[in-house]
Design a protein around this motif. Structure first.
Motif: not given
Length: 176
Positions: A121-122, A141-145, A147-152
């Motif tokens: 994801f971007e 999508v705001e950001s990714l880490d 560990k497979g977690r995504v801030l949305i």
């Protein structure tokens, strides 16, 4: 011509099942020596105060079946318990699933369970939540880490909220 194709003649086809009969279709196709596949994903179900995670079909009402149309008795699929029909123009010409599309689905699964919905994801990408209390809502999508977690960023009751979700809980809006 069919003999020269060899092992590449095996192709995947889509079988429409009777409502909520994917498991019945899979069992009966297996009895007939057909390789079949029903990708599933982890879905959170809520009923009252009870919350549970269940495996649900990724494509409800459909399973994939692999066979060589020129060598296998594939017409017997039409009489298989749980199967309604093969997808195609008519019963004489089922449509094969494009190999690249099938490889994409298979590559995202582990033991028949989807482990990831998209390659990556971007930030700024539109996504759809596929489970949880906000299932089917659109977010960005705001950001990714790592560990497979995504801030949305999700709009809830007129306010934008940032949520942290697992990568397997969202899918690209372009993939439906």
């Amino acid at each position: 011509m069919a003999a020269s194709r060899g092992q590449n003649a095996l192709q995947w086809y889509v079988a429409e099942t009777l409502p909520r009969q994917e498991h019945v279709a899979i069992q009966n196709l297996k009895r007939q020596q057909f390789k079949s596949f029903c990708p599933r994903f982890r879905k959170v179900k809520r009923h009252g105060r009870r919350v549970e995670t269940v495996l649900a079909p990724l494509f409800p009402g459909y399973v994939f079946v692999s066979f060589d149309r020129d060598r296998h008795p594939w017409r017997s699929i039409y009489g298989t318990r749980g199967v309604k029909r093969l997808a195609g123009i008519d019963s004489a010409r089922p449509w094969p699933v494009p190999e690249a599309a099938m490889q994409q689905i298979l590559s995202r699964c582990e033991d028949g369970v989807v482990t990831r919905m998209a390659d990556s994801f971007e930030p700024g990408q539109q996504v759809r939540l596929i489970n949880g209390p906000f299932a089917q809502k659109i977010a960005s999508v705001e950001s990714l880490d790592d560990k497979g977690r995504v801030l949305i960023l999700l709009e809830i009751l007129g306010h934008k909220r940032v949520l942290k979700v697992n990568e397997g809980s969202i899918m690209s809006c372009s993939a439906k």
